[in-house]
Motif scaffolding. Structure first.
Motif, PDB file in Angstrom:
ATOM      1  N   VAL A  25       0.822  -1.209   0.000  1.00 32.74           N
ATOM      2  CA  VAL A  25       0.000   0.000   0.000  1.00 32.74           C
ATOM      3  C   VAL A  25       0.865   1.272   0.000  1.00 32.74           C
ATOM      4  N   GLY A  26       1.929   1.264   0.793  1.00 37.21           N
ATOM      5  CA  GLY A  26       2.796   2.438   0.877  1.00 37.21           C
ATOM      6  C   GLY A  26       3.443   2.787  -0.458  1.00 37.21           C
ATOM      7  N   VAL A  27       3.859   1.760  -1.196  1.00 39.58           N
ATOM      8  CA  VAL A  27       4.465   1.987  -2.513  1.00 39.58           C
ATOM      9  C   VAL A  27       3.398   2.518  -3.470  1.00 39.58           C
ATOM     10  N   ASN A  28       2.236   1.883  -3.470  1.00 37.34           N
ATOM     11  CA  ASN A  28       1.140   2.319  -4.335  1.00 37.34           C
ATOM     12  C   ASN A  28       0.803   3.785  -4.120  1.00 37.34           C
ATOM     13  N   MET A  29       0.698   4.164  -2.848  1.00 37.50           N
ATOM     14  CA  MET A  29       0.325   5.548  -2.517  1.00 37.50           C
ATOM     15  C   MET A  29       1.391   6.534  -2.999  1.00 37.50           C
ATOM     16  N   ALA A  30       2.660   6.178  -2.797  1.00 32.70           N
ATOM     17  CA  ALA A  30       3.745   7.064  -3.217  1.00 32.70           C
ATOM     18  C   ALA A  30       3.724   7.239  -4.732  1.00 32.70           C
ATOM     19  N   THR A  31       3.562   6.116  -5.457  1.00 34.67           N
ATOM     20  CA  THR A  31       3.525   6.186  -6.914  1.00 34.67           C
ATOM     21  C   THR A  31       2.351   7.067  -7.368  1.00 34.67           C
ATOM     22  N   TYR A  32       1.200   6.828  -6.756  1.00 34.82           N
ATOM     23  CA  TYR A  32      -0.008   7.569  -7.134  1.00 34.82           C
ATOM     24  C   TYR A  32       0.153   9.067  -6.856  1.00 34.82           C
ATOM     25  N   ALA A  33       0.615   9.389  -5.645  1.00 37.38           N
ATOM     26  CA  ALA A  33       0.775  10.803  -5.275  1.00 37.38           C
ATOM     27  C   ALA A  33       1.802  11.476  -6.177  1.00 37.38           C
ATOM     28  N   GLY A  34       2.888  10.785  -6.472  1.00 41.36           N
ATOM     29  CA  GLY A  34       3.915  11.332  -7.353  1.00 41.36           C
ATOM     30  C   GLY A  34       3.371  11.555  -8.752  1.00 41.36           C
ATOM     31  N   PHE A  35       2.562  10.611  -9.227  1.00 45.47           N
ATOM     32  CA  PHE A  35       1.980  10.727 -10.563  1.00 45.47           C
ATOM     33  C   PHE A  35       1.019  11.914 -10.631  1.00 45.47           C
TER      34      PHE A  35
ATOM     35  N   PHE B  18       4.472  10.856 -14.924  1.00 46.04           N
ATOM     36  CA  PHE B  18       5.219   9.613 -14.837  1.00 46.04           C
ATOM     37  C   PHE B  18       6.550   9.781 -14.099  1.00 46.04           C
ATOM     38  N   LEU B  19       7.263  10.843 -14.456  1.00 47.91           N
ATOM     39  CA  LEU B  19       8.559  11.080 -13.814  1.00 47.91           C
ATOM     40  C   LEU B  19       8.388  11.408 -12.329  1.00 47.91           C
ATOM     41  N   GLY B  20       7.279  12.072 -12.032  1.00 45.50           N
ATOM     42  CA  GLY B  20       6.953  12.352 -10.632  1.00 45.50           C
ATOM     43  C   GLY B  20       6.704  11.067  -9.867  1.00 45.50           C
ATOM     44  N   ALA B  21       5.982  10.138 -10.499  1.00 41.82           N
ATOM     45  CA  ALA B  21       5.698   8.841  -9.877  1.00 41.82           C
ATOM     46  C   ALA B  21       7.011   8.119  -9.585  1.00 41.82           C
ATOM     47  N   PHE B  22       7.913   8.151 -10.554  1.00 41.49           N
ATOM     48  CA  PHE B  22       9.202   7.488 -10.383  1.00 41.49           C
ATOM     49  C   PHE B  22       9.997   8.137  -9.245  1.00 41.49           C
ATOM     50  N   THR B  23      10.046   9.469  -9.252  1.00 44.42           N
ATOM     51  CA  THR B  23      10.808  10.195  -8.230  1.00 44.42           C
ATOM     52  C   THR B  23      10.294   9.860  -6.833  1.00 44.42           C
ATOM     53  N   ALA B  24       8.964   9.919  -6.663  1.00 46.34           N
ATOM     54  CA  ALA B  24       8.382   9.685  -5.340  1.00 46.34           C
ATOM     55  C   ALA B  24       8.642   8.258  -4.873  1.00 46.34           C
ATOM     56  N   THR B  25       8.457   7.296  -5.781  1.00 45.68           N
ATOM     57  CA  THR B  25       8.640   5.892  -5.413  1.00 45.68           C
ATOM     58  C   THR B  25      10.096   5.611  -5.047  1.00 45.68           C
ATOM     59  N   PHE B  26      11.001   6.143  -5.855  1.00 45.03           N
ATOM     60  CA  PHE B  26      12.429   5.954  -5.592  1.00 45.03           C
ATOM     61  C   PHE B  26      12.813   6.606  -4.263  1.00 45.03           C
TER      62      PHE B  26
ATOM     63  N   PRO C 177       5.507  -4.178 -10.337  1.00 45.40           N
ATOM     64  CA  PRO C 177       4.096  -4.348 -10.717  1.00 45.40           C
ATOM     65  C   PRO C 177       3.223  -3.213 -10.169  1.00 45.40           C
ATOM     66  N   ALA C 178       3.445  -2.857  -8.895  1.00 47.19           N
ATOM     67  CA  ALA C 178       2.658  -1.787  -8.270  1.00 47.19           C
ATOM     68  C   ALA C 178       2.816  -0.500  -9.065  1.00 47.19           C
ATOM     69  N   PHE C 179       4.061  -0.198  -9.447  1.00 44.53           N
ATOM     70  CA  PHE C 179       4.349   1.041 -10.159  1.00 44.53           C
ATOM     71  C   PHE C 179       3.596   1.111 -11.492  1.00 44.53           C
ATOM     72  N   ILE C 180       3.658   0.029 -12.245  1.00 43.54           N
ATOM     73  CA  ILE C 180       2.989  -0.001 -13.553  1.00 43.54           C
ATOM     74  C   ILE C 180       1.470   0.112 -13.384  1.00 43.54           C
ATOM     75  N   ILE C 181       0.919  -0.720 -12.487  1.00 48.14           N
ATOM     76  CA  ILE C 181      -0.537  -0.736 -12.324  1.00 48.14           C
ATOM     77  C   ILE C 181      -1.044   0.627 -11.864  1.00 48.14           C
ATOM     78  N   ILE C 182      -0.350   1.216 -10.879  1.00 52.08           N
ATOM     79  CA  ILE C 182      -0.831   2.490 -10.338  1.00 52.08           C
ATOM     80  C   ILE C 182      -0.729   3.618 -11.365  1.00 52.08           C
ATOM     81  N   THR C 183       0.372   3.689 -12.112  1.00 55.43           N
ATOM     82  CA  THR C 183       0.459   4.775 -13.098  1.00 55.43           C
ATOM     83  C   THR C 183      -0.634   4.619 -14.160  1.00 55.43           C
ATOM     84  N   LEU C 184      -0.941   3.382 -14.538  1.00 54.27           N
ATOM     85  CA  LEU C 184      -2.027   3.166 -15.510  1.00 54.27           C
ATOM     86  C   LEU C 184      -3.369   3.621 -14.937  1.00 54.27           C
ATOM     87  N   ILE C 185      -3.667   3.152 -13.718  1.00 56.98           N
ATOM     88  CA  ILE C 185      -4.954   3.514 -13.103  1.00 56.98           C
ATOM     89  C   ILE C 185      -5.042   5.023 -12.887  1.00 56.98           C
TER      90      ILE C 185
END
Lengths: 180, 186
Positions: free
Chosen positions: A59-69, A74-82, B90-98
Motif C-alpha cells: 500500500v505504501g508503494v502504491n500511494m507514493a507512486t499515485y501521489a507522485g503521478f 510519470f517522472l513524478g511517480a518514479f521520483t516519489a517511489t524511488f 508491478p505496483a508502479f505499472i498498475i498504479i500509473t495506468l490507473i
C-alpha cells in the motif's frame, strides 16, 4: 520544472525516514504534504488510498507512486517511489550488518515501543480530520457508523467496504440526497 | 528444489510476490515463505520471520524493508536491488495506468458519486487499521500515554508528523535512560 522533482524527492525521502507502522503509515505524511504544498487535494488523497488498497503491491508503494503521478506525471511517480524507498535501503543495509546488536539493544527496544503508538496516533488523527473535512452529510455519517460497527464485529476484505461504499455513493448521488 | 540465485531470478521471484501482494505489507510474510522457503529453499521460514519482525520496527514501508533484508541475505547489495525493484515494479505499472485513467474520468457525475461513497469506505478502512495497530502496540500505561500525547499534538495541527515522530524517539530514549538509572540505583 526541475524544482518540483527535487521537492518531491525531499518530501518522499522524508516519508521514508519518518513513517512508522506499516500499511497506512505514510498517510499522515501525505496528508501533511497535501495541506502544505497543494500538489493534490484531500479528496484526491482518499481516492488514492482507495485505489491503493485494492490493487496489488505494498500500500505504501502504491500511494507514493499515485501521489507522485498526480503531482508531476510519470517522472513524478518514479521520483516519489524511488525517494520513499531510498531511506529503507540505507537503513536496512546498516541494520543488516549489526542485526544481533540491534535486536538486543534496550534503547532500540524503547524507541520502537514509543514509535508504534505514535504511528498509530498519527493515523487516528488523519481519520478524525477526514471525518470533519469530508462532506459526509447525515446519510454518509450513518453509513460510516454502520461500516465501522460491522468492521469491529467481524473483519472483512477492504473490497467489501470500498465496493459497498462505491455502490452506496452511486445510488445516493443519483437519488440527489447529496450535492456532490 | 534449488534454483540459482542470480539478479534476474531474485527480481523475477519478487516481481511475482509484488503481483500477489494485496492489502498491505502484512501479507508479504506468507508469500515470501511459500516462494523462498518452500519452493526454492533459499532461506528458512525462521529467517524470513525474523526479517519481517525487524522490518516492522524500522521506518519505511514494511514490505519494502522485508524485501531489502531478504534480497541482501540472498545476494548482497545486488540482491537487495533486485528484490526491491521486483516487488515495486508491478505496483508502479498498475498504479500509473490507473492514475492516468482515473484523472481522465473524474469529470463524470457518476464517478464523483462513487468517489464520494468510496471516501466513506476509506475512512472505515483507516479506523480498522488504527484498531489493529492499537491492539498490537498499546500494551501498558506508557504506550497509552505516547498514543494520547501524539494524538493531541497531531490534532492541534501545529506540528508536522515528522516532528511528532522525532519527539516520540526522544521520549523513548529518555524513558530508557531513566529506567537504566533506576536499575543502577536499586
Amino acid at each position: 520544472m526541475i524544482k518540483i522533482y527535487l521537492q518531491l524527492f525531499i518530501q518522499f525521502f522524508g516519508i521514508g525516514v519518518f513513517s512508522f507502522g506499516g500499511g497506512y503509515a505514510t498517510l499522515p505524511f501525505l496528508y501533511d504534504i497535501a495541506e502544505k504544498f497543494h500538489w493534490y487535494s484531500i479528496n484526491q488523497l482518499t481516492d488514492m488510498l482507495a485505489v491503493s488498497s485494492v490493487t496489488p503491491g505494498p500500500v505504501g508503494v502504491n500511494m507514493a507512486t499515485y501521489a507522485g503521478f498526480t503531482t508531476a506525471g510519470f517522472l513524478g511517480a518514479f521520483t516519489a517511489t524511488f525517494a520513499i524507498m531510498l531511506p529503507s535501503f540505507i537503513i536496512v543495509s546498516a541494520v543488516f550488518k549489526i542485526l544481533d546488536k540491534f535486536k538486543s539493544n534496550l534503547y532500540v527496544q524503547s524507541v520502537v515501543k514509543s514509535l508504534k503508538p505514535a504511528g498509530c496516533a498519527l493515523l487516528a488523527a488523519v481519520g478524525i480530520k477526514l471525518i470533519f473535512t469530508s462532506n459526509l452529510h447525515l446519510i454518509g455519517t450513518l453509513l460510516l457508523i454502520t461500516f465501522l460497527i460491522s468492521g469491529f464485529i467481524k473483519k472483512h476484505d477492504p473490497i467489501f467496504y470500498l465496493g459497498g461504499s462505491a455502490i452506496a455513493g452511486l445510488i445516493i448521488g443519483h437519488l440527489r440526497w447529496i450535492g456532490v | 528444489m534449488s534454483m540459482e540465485k542470480s539478479f534476474f531470478s531474485i527480481f523475477k521471484t519478487f516481481f511475482k510476490i509484488g503481483t500477489l501482494l494485496l492489502g498491505g505489507g502484512y501479507v508479504i510474510l506468507p508469500l515470501l515463505t511459500s516462494e523462498l522457503a518452500d519452493k526454492k529453499g533459499w532461506l528458512t521460514a525462521d529467517e524470513l520471520c525474523e526479517y519481517y519482525a525487524i522490518s516492522t520496527s524500522l521506518p519505511g514501508i514494511v514490505a519494502a524493508n522485508t524485501a531489502i533484508f531478504t534480497g541482501r541475505k540472498l545476494l548482497g547489495t545486488k540482491g537487495a536491488i533486485a528484490a526491491i525493484t521486483g516487488v515495486t515494479f508491478p505496483a508502479f505499472i498498475i498504479i500509473t495506468l490507473i492514475a492516468s485513467f482515473l484523472n481522465e474520468i473524474v469529470h463524470f457525475k457518476s464517478v464523483n458519486y462513487i468517489f464520494w461513497g468510496v471516501g466513506i469506505g476509506v475512512i472505515t478502512l483507516l479506523f480498522l487499521a488504527v484498531k489493529e495497530m492499537w491492539e498490537k502496540c498499546i500494551v501498558d500505561k506508557y504506550s497509552a500515554f505516547i498514543f494520547a500525547g501524539c494524538l493531541l499534538l497531531a490534532l492541534s495541527g501545529k506540528l508536522s508528523p515528522a516532528v511528532i515522530i522525532i519527539l516520540a524517539v526522544i521520549v523513548g530514549l529518555v524513558y530508557q535512560f531513566v529506567q537504566n538509572k533506576r536499575i543502577k540505583n536499586d
